[in-house]
Design an enzyme around this catalytic site. Structure first.
Site, PDB file in Angstrom:
ATOM      1  N   LYS A 102       3.178   8.595   1.509  1.00  0.00           N
ATOM      2  CA  LYS A 102       3.104   8.311   0.078  1.00  0.00           C
ATOM      3  C   LYS A 102       4.040   9.209  -0.732  1.00  0.00           C
ATOM      4  CE  LYS A 102      -1.210   5.873  -0.103  1.00  0.00           C
ATOM      5  NZ  LYS A 102      -1.483   5.881   1.370  1.00  0.00           N
TER       6      LYS A 102
HETATM    7  C1  LIG Z   1      -1.666   4.745   2.169  1.00  0.00           C
HETATM    8  C2  LIG Z   1      -1.515   4.895   3.641  1.00  0.00           C
HETATM    9  C3  LIG Z   1      -1.374   3.771   4.492  1.00  0.00           C
HETATM   10  C4  LIG Z   1      -1.415   2.352   3.971  1.00  0.00           C
HETATM   11  O1  LIG Z   1      -0.279   2.028   3.221  1.00  0.00           O
HETATM   12  P1  LIG Z   1      -0.311   0.798   2.187  1.00  0.00           P
HETATM   13  O2  LIG Z   1       0.983   0.867   1.467  1.00  0.00           O
HETATM   14  O3  LIG Z   1      -1.499   1.045   1.300  1.00  0.00           O
HETATM   15  O4  LIG Z   1      -0.472  -0.431   3.000  1.00  0.00           O
HETATM   16  C5  LIG Z   1      -1.184   3.985   5.847  1.00  0.00           C
HETATM   17  N1  LIG Z   1      -1.178   5.238   6.360  1.00  0.00           N
HETATM   18  C6  LIG Z   1      -1.304   6.335   5.591  1.00  0.00           C
HETATM   19  C7  LIG Z   1      -1.286   7.687   6.228  1.00  0.00           C
HETATM   20  C8  LIG Z   1      -1.462   6.208   4.206  1.00  0.00           C
HETATM   21  O5  LIG Z   1      -1.617   7.306   3.440  1.00  0.00           O
END
Ligand SMILES: *Cc1c(COP(=O)(O)O)cnc(C)c1O
Length: 486
Positions: A102
């Protein structure tokens, strides 16, 4: 380039507007008018850095921001703070301040929002409010800390995050950040934030004092666009490493929750990146698996708490953007589907929309399968993957077994294994019962001889800065207190 709402009531919206507003007035999501082809430009720029590719991709969309400003935003977001590495077929997206992918989006969003806000001439201070189950809050804090014109307030459930996640948040530095522990669970915190956003009187009062509320959630187009970048970057690395030749098609596997990350890969495909299948990997909350197999999206089920917590989601907000494309941009249809979802918790797409889903493949992995996969990858390749990446790895394996399609693949590796050390140690058979999280972290290091990322290794000793707690019913009060509005 202009932006429009998936629900059809807004068109011709400038990128700076879309970024600052986040969501369209009709409740829809902003999408670009088109997806300009960028593949050849990127391929022809030999030796392009991550930031070069970021510029080539992002500049196609945010055309009302000057070149110099855009380059500044990219530099301030990523230089010395974030990088992507490709190890065999794993696209490691977690080399940033919070050790999860993120960061790629949440380091960029504040930088672009700051510039967009100046272009629009919005004078108010923007207050970013977030309820977090762990990861997003920390990423927002890191992204927005000390960014001029912004404050960040993060609410986390007091007993609902891991010890490491809590420590990451309560030690957060920065003059414009505020972290509050809520005496309740994540749902309570999230409902509390929703109530604040829905309180027109409070919003008016804050606006009079010069504060505008906003969120950093994953539907903001300023968060989505920068995620396209690393798929192009990963493809270039596969070429450099001799795994594919220019133009060869690859598959991409993404562990999915809110559907942001995999949607970015789909957008990349629309911009010319040679992707064949987009493989959507879910954990036991397999709403999306069912959707890809049946065309029915049904969120009427219990949320299961798994060991890939960032994917424990029943409502994948960004899926609306895919529905928009597979319906050939039919807003009327989108309104129908979203109404059905809101009132009945379920919708079914039409036959012609189903036919347009052939880019995708969906499947899921259980915790047991993920444990076995983490173990297998470690034993076979001496390589550590986290639980989210484990879900993607399992689903890819199932896909290959089922279809025989063993094209080169990029597996999005979304978090450092050190972020979820207990699950990893359990998978690998390292004895960690009765240890606290930091001991477990150290055990993983000692047993695996893999370096702990710096931001986690110095965490235990870091000074605690945020000690405020709030009852659920006092969330508004605590916000006003922090902003000095009485
Ligand atoms: C947020 C997150 C996801 C999922 O990603 P999306 O964009 O919500 O589909 C997968 N793995 C981790 C470690 C995340 O923080």
């Amino acid at each position: 380039m202009n932006f429009r709402s998936t629900r059809g009531k807004e068109k011709g919206v400038k990128s700076v507007e879309a970024i600052v507003r986040g969501i369209a007035k009709d409740g829809g999501l902003f999408v670009p008018d088109s997806f300009p082809r960028v593949y050849e430009e990127i391929i022809n720029k030999k030796g392009a850095s991550y930031e070069d590719i970021a510029y080539l991709v992002i500049s196609k969309f945010f055309t009302d921001i000057k070149i110099r400003e855009l380059k500044g935003a990219i530099k301030d977001a990523y230089t010395d703070r974030f990088k992507v590495e490709v190890v065999e077929n794993f696209l490691e997206l977690y080399h940033g301040p919070t050790c999860a992918f993120k960061d790629a989006a949440l380091l960029f969003l504040p930088q672009i929002m700051k510039r967009a806000k100046n272009i629009i001439g919005a004078n108010e201070e923007i207050v970013i409010l977030t309820a977090t189950s762990g990861d997003t809050g920390k990423a927002a804090l890191e992204g927005f800390k000390d960014v001029e014109g912004f404050k960040v307030v993060v609410y986390y459930p007091k007993d609902g995050v891991s010890e490491i996640q809590r420590k990451q948040m309560i030690t957060q530095e920065g003059d414009n950040v505020h972290v509050i522990a809520i005496e309740g669970n994540f749902d309570n915190a999230q409902t509390g934030v929703k109530n604040i956003f829905g309180d027109e009187e409070l919003k008016k009062e804050l606006l009079e004092k010069g504060f505008r509320l906003s969120s950093a959630n994953s539907i903001n187009i300023g968060r989505l666009i920068p995620q396209i970048v690393y798929y192009f970057y990963g493809y270039i690395k596969l070429i450099e490493n001799g795994k594919v030749k220019e133009g060869d098609k690859i598959n991409v596997v993404v562990p999915t929750g809110n559907f942001g990350n995999i949607l970015a890969a789909y957008y990349g495909k629309k911009m010319g990146l040679p992707i064949d299948k987009l493989i959507c990997a879910s954990n036991e909350n397999k709403v999306l698996t069912d959707f890809f197999n049946t065309g029915i999206y049904d969120k009427r089920r219990e949320l299961i708490l798994t060991e890939s917590p960032s994917m424990d989601i029943l409502l994948s907000s960004n899926l609306e953007r895919l529905l928009y494309e597979i319906s050939n941009r039919d807003s009327e249809e989108i309104n129908k589907l979203m109404d059905s979802l809101n009132t009945n918790g379920v919708y079914e797409i039409s036959e012609s929309m189903k036919e347009n889903l052939s880019d995708f493949y969906g499947d899921f992995a259980t915790t047991g399968e993920v444990y076995k996969a983490i173990n297998e990858v470690y034993v076979k390749k001496n390589y550590l993957i986290d639980t989210h990446t484990g879900v993607a790895y399992v689903v890819h394996k199932k896909y290959v077994e089922k279809t025989g399609d063993n094209k080169e693949v990029l597996i999005a590796s979304t978090a450092s294994p050190f972020k979820f050390p207990r699950s990893i140690c359990n998978s690998l058979g390292f004895e960690v019962d009765f240890m606290d999280d930091f001991k477990v972290l150290n055990t993983l290091f000692e047993e695996s001889k893999n370096e702990i990322p710096e931001s986690l290794s110095n965490l235990e000793k870091k000074k605690v800065i945020h000690t405020k707690t709030s009852k659920i019913e006092d969330m508004k009060k605590s916000l006003k207190e922090y902003l000095g509005v009485e």
